[in-house]
Design a protein around this motif. Structure first.
Motif, PDB file in Angstrom:
ATOM      1  N   GLU A  14       0.833  -1.208   0.000  1.00 39.37           N
ATOM      2  CA  GLU A  14       0.000   0.000   0.000  1.00 39.37           C
ATOM      3  C   GLU A  14       0.868   1.259   0.000  1.00 39.37           C
ATOM      4  O   GLU A  14       0.579   2.219  -0.714  1.00 39.37           O
ATOM      5  N   ILE A  15       1.919   1.255   0.795  1.00 36.99           N
ATOM      6  CA  ILE A  15       2.807   2.412   0.859  1.00 36.99           C
ATOM      7  C   ILE A  15       3.534   2.595  -0.475  1.00 36.99           C
ATOM      8  O   ILE A  15       3.571   3.699  -1.023  1.00 36.99           O
ATOM      9  N   ALA A  16       4.101   1.517  -1.014  1.00 39.19           N
ATOM     10  CA  ALA A  16       4.789   1.601  -2.306  1.00 39.19           C
ATOM     11  C   ALA A  16       3.822   2.056  -3.399  1.00 39.19           C
ATOM     12  O   ALA A  16       4.210   2.789  -4.313  1.00 39.19           O
ATOM     13  N   GLY A  17       2.570   1.661  -3.282  1.00 40.10           N
ATOM     14  CA  GLY A  17       1.559   2.017  -4.268  1.00 40.10           C
ATOM     15  C   GLY A  17       1.174   3.490  -4.268  1.00 40.10           C
ATOM     16  O   GLY A  17       0.497   3.951  -5.179  1.00 40.10           O
ATOM     17  N   MET A  26       0.664  12.658 -11.854  1.00 40.62           N
ATOM     18  CA  MET A  26      -0.740  12.286 -11.675  1.00 40.62           C
ATOM     19  C   MET A  26      -0.883  10.763 -11.617  1.00 40.62           C
ATOM     20  O   MET A  26      -1.936  10.254 -11.260  1.00 40.62           O
ATOM     21  N   LEU A  27       0.202  10.038 -11.945  1.00 43.75           N
ATOM     22  CA  LEU A  27       0.184   8.579 -11.954  1.00 43.75           C
ATOM     23  C   LEU A  27       1.018   8.016 -10.817  1.00 43.75           C
ATOM     24  O   LEU A  27       2.146   8.456 -10.596  1.00 43.75           O
ATOM     25  N   THR A  28       0.484   7.006 -10.132  1.00 42.81           N
ATOM     26  CA  THR A  28       1.308   6.254  -9.187  1.00 42.81           C
ATOM     27  C   THR A  28       2.110   5.232  -9.995  1.00 42.81           C
ATOM     28  O   THR A  28       1.818   4.981 -11.175  1.00 42.81           O
ATOM     29  N   LEU A  29       3.094   4.627  -9.347  1.00 43.12           N
ATOM     30  CA  LEU A  29       3.861   3.578 -10.019  1.00 43.12           C
ATOM     31  C   LEU A  29       2.974   2.379 -10.341  1.00 43.12           C
ATOM     32  O   LEU A  29       3.239   1.657 -11.303  1.00 43.12           O
ATOM     33  N   VAL A  30       1.898   2.208  -9.570  1.00 43.82           N
ATOM     34  CA  VAL A  30       0.913   1.156  -9.871  1.00 43.82           C
ATOM     35  C   VAL A  30       0.150   1.526 -11.145  1.00 43.82           C
ATOM     36  O   VAL A  30      -0.012   0.703 -12.050  1.00 43.82           O
ATOM     37  N   ASP A  31      -0.327   2.768 -11.230  1.00 41.08           N
ATOM     38  CA  ASP A  31      -1.056   3.231 -12.422  1.00 41.08           C
ATOM     39  C   ASP A  31      -0.213   3.035 -13.677  1.00 41.08           C
ATOM     40  O   ASP A  31      -0.718   2.632 -14.719  1.00 41.08           O
ATOM     41  N   VAL A  34       4.725   0.042 -13.442  1.00 43.99           N
ATOM     42  CA  VAL A  34       6.148  -0.257 -13.222  1.00 43.99           C
ATOM     43  C   VAL A  34       6.399  -0.939 -11.879  1.00 43.99           C
ATOM     44  O   VAL A  34       7.454  -1.540 -11.687  1.00 43.99           O
ATOM     45  N   LEU A  35       5.452  -0.861 -10.941  1.00 41.62           N
ATOM     46  CA  LEU A  35       5.610  -1.540  -9.656  1.00 41.62           C
ATOM     47  C   LEU A  35       5.260  -3.006  -9.851  1.00 41.62           C
ATOM     48  O   LEU A  35       4.107  -3.358 -10.094  1.00 41.62           O
ATOM     49  N   ARG A  36       6.251  -3.866  -9.778  1.00 32.50           N
ATOM     50  CA  ARG A  36       6.059  -5.277 -10.115  1.00 32.50           C
ATOM     51  C   ARG A  36       5.822  -6.168  -8.900  1.00 32.50           C
ATOM     52  O   ARG A  36       5.033  -7.096  -8.948  1.00 32.50           O
ATOM     53  N   ASP A  37       6.573  -5.901  -7.805  1.00 29.74           N
ATOM     54  CA  ASP A  37       6.464  -6.796  -6.665  1.00 29.74           C
ATOM     55  C   ASP A  37       6.892  -6.064  -5.405  1.00 29.74           C
ATOM     56  O   ASP A  37       7.772  -5.202  -5.463  1.00 29.74           O
ATOM     57  N   VAL A  38       6.266  -6.412  -4.291  1.00 24.89           N
ATOM     58  CA  VAL A  38       6.650  -5.906  -2.978  1.00 24.89           C
ATOM     59  C   VAL A  38       6.590  -7.092  -2.027  1.00 24.89           C
ATOM     60  O   VAL A  38       5.534  -7.711  -1.880  1.00 24.89           O
ATOM     61  N   THR A  39       7.738  -7.418  -1.424  1.00 21.78           N
ATOM     62  CA  THR A  39       7.777  -8.517  -0.469  1.00 21.78           C
ATOM     63  C   THR A  39       8.524  -8.075   0.779  1.00 21.78           C
ATOM     64  O   THR A  39       9.424  -7.248   0.717  1.00 21.78           O
ATOM     65  N   GLU A  40       8.125  -8.655   1.892  1.00 18.41           N
ATOM     66  CA  GLU A  40       8.781  -8.348   3.158  1.00 18.41           C
ATOM     67  C   GLU A  40       9.412  -9.615   3.712  1.00 18.41           C
ATOM     68  O   GLU A  40       8.843 -10.697   3.609  1.00 18.41           O
ATOM     69  N   SER A  41      10.586  -9.453   4.281  1.00 20.62           N
ATOM     70  CA  SER A  41      11.274 -10.550   4.944  1.00 20.62           C
ATOM     71  C   SER A  41      11.537 -10.134   6.388  1.00 20.62           C
ATOM     72  O   SER A  41      11.139  -9.050   6.811  1.00 20.62           O
ATOM     73  N   GLU A  42      12.245 -10.983   7.123  1.00 15.28           N
ATOM     74  CA  GLU A  42      12.602 -10.644   8.501  1.00 15.28           C
ATOM     75  C   GLU A  42      13.529  -9.434   8.529  1.00 15.28           C
ATOM     76  O   GLU A  42      13.562  -8.694   9.504  1.00 15.28           O
ATOM     77  N   VAL A  43      14.259  -9.209   7.443  1.00 13.74           N
ATOM     78  CA  VAL A  43      15.260  -8.144   7.387  1.00 13.74           C
ATOM     79  C   VAL A  43      14.647  -6.805   6.966  1.00 13.74           C
ATOM     80  O   VAL A  43      15.035  -5.750   7.448  1.00 13.74           O
TER      81      VAL A  43
END
Length: 168
Positions: A14-17, A26-31, A34-43
């Motif tokens: 949501e934040i990256a979006g 006027m465009l987000t990276l989602v619009d 170009v935003l392809r993937d967002v993943t979270e790890s322990e780090v």
């Protein structure tokens, strides 16, 4: 900080979006697609983006804006990866992104070419309408606009100039 990994994935995406394109804010990276993937790890969090074309000067700003947005939201480690495959296509611009382009007076790209693209030094013929009045009676004034991904047109009916986001 995020307490569960599942919640973190949703929150980080949501934040990256919310990050906008520096050349077309006027465009987000989602619009823009170009935003392809967002993943979270322990780090930390890892974000993958794809440039609209090789050498796009906006990529560094997109990366920095993603890092700042996610860092400001409490993510200690933010990695932004660039994926070149598959290559970005203007077909990835969302319907909402196309609506936003038109609302801001820019002509949205049509379908991207498929198969081999014929090389020609003649002006590119595009079937586009004026984003202001809707007329199809437009003329190309310059194949190169303020950025390499845009062409400049003028409507022959309302006489307004406008930018067209090129099909890639």
């Amino acid at each position: 900080m995020v307490t569960t990994l599942a919640a973190g994935r949703t929150r980080a995406r949501e934040i990256a979006g919310t990050v906008v394109d520096p050349e077309m804010p006027m465009l987000t990276l989602v619009d823009l697609g170009v935003l392809r993937d967002v993943t979270e790890s322990e780090v930390g969090v890892s974000v993958t983006i794809t440039p609209t074309y090789s050498g796009c000067p906006a990529m560094a700003t997109m990366r920095d804006d993603l890092v700042h947005a996610l860092s400001d939201a409490g993510y200690a480690e933010v990695e932004v990866k660039v994926s070149l495959s598959p290559a970005w296509s203007s077909d990835w611009i969302t319907a909402e992104g196309r609506r936003k382009l038109r609302a801001h007076g820019l002509s949205a790209p049509g379908p991207s070419p498929t198969g081999p693209v014929q090389l020609s030094l003649a002006p590119v013929r595009r079937a586009i309408d004026c984003p202001r009045c809707g007329s199809a009676d437009v003329r190309l004034t310059s194949e190169f606009g303020p950025t390499a991904c845009k062409a400049l047109y003028q409507c022959n009916d309302c006489l307004e100039p406008f930018e067209h986001v090129k099909e890639i």
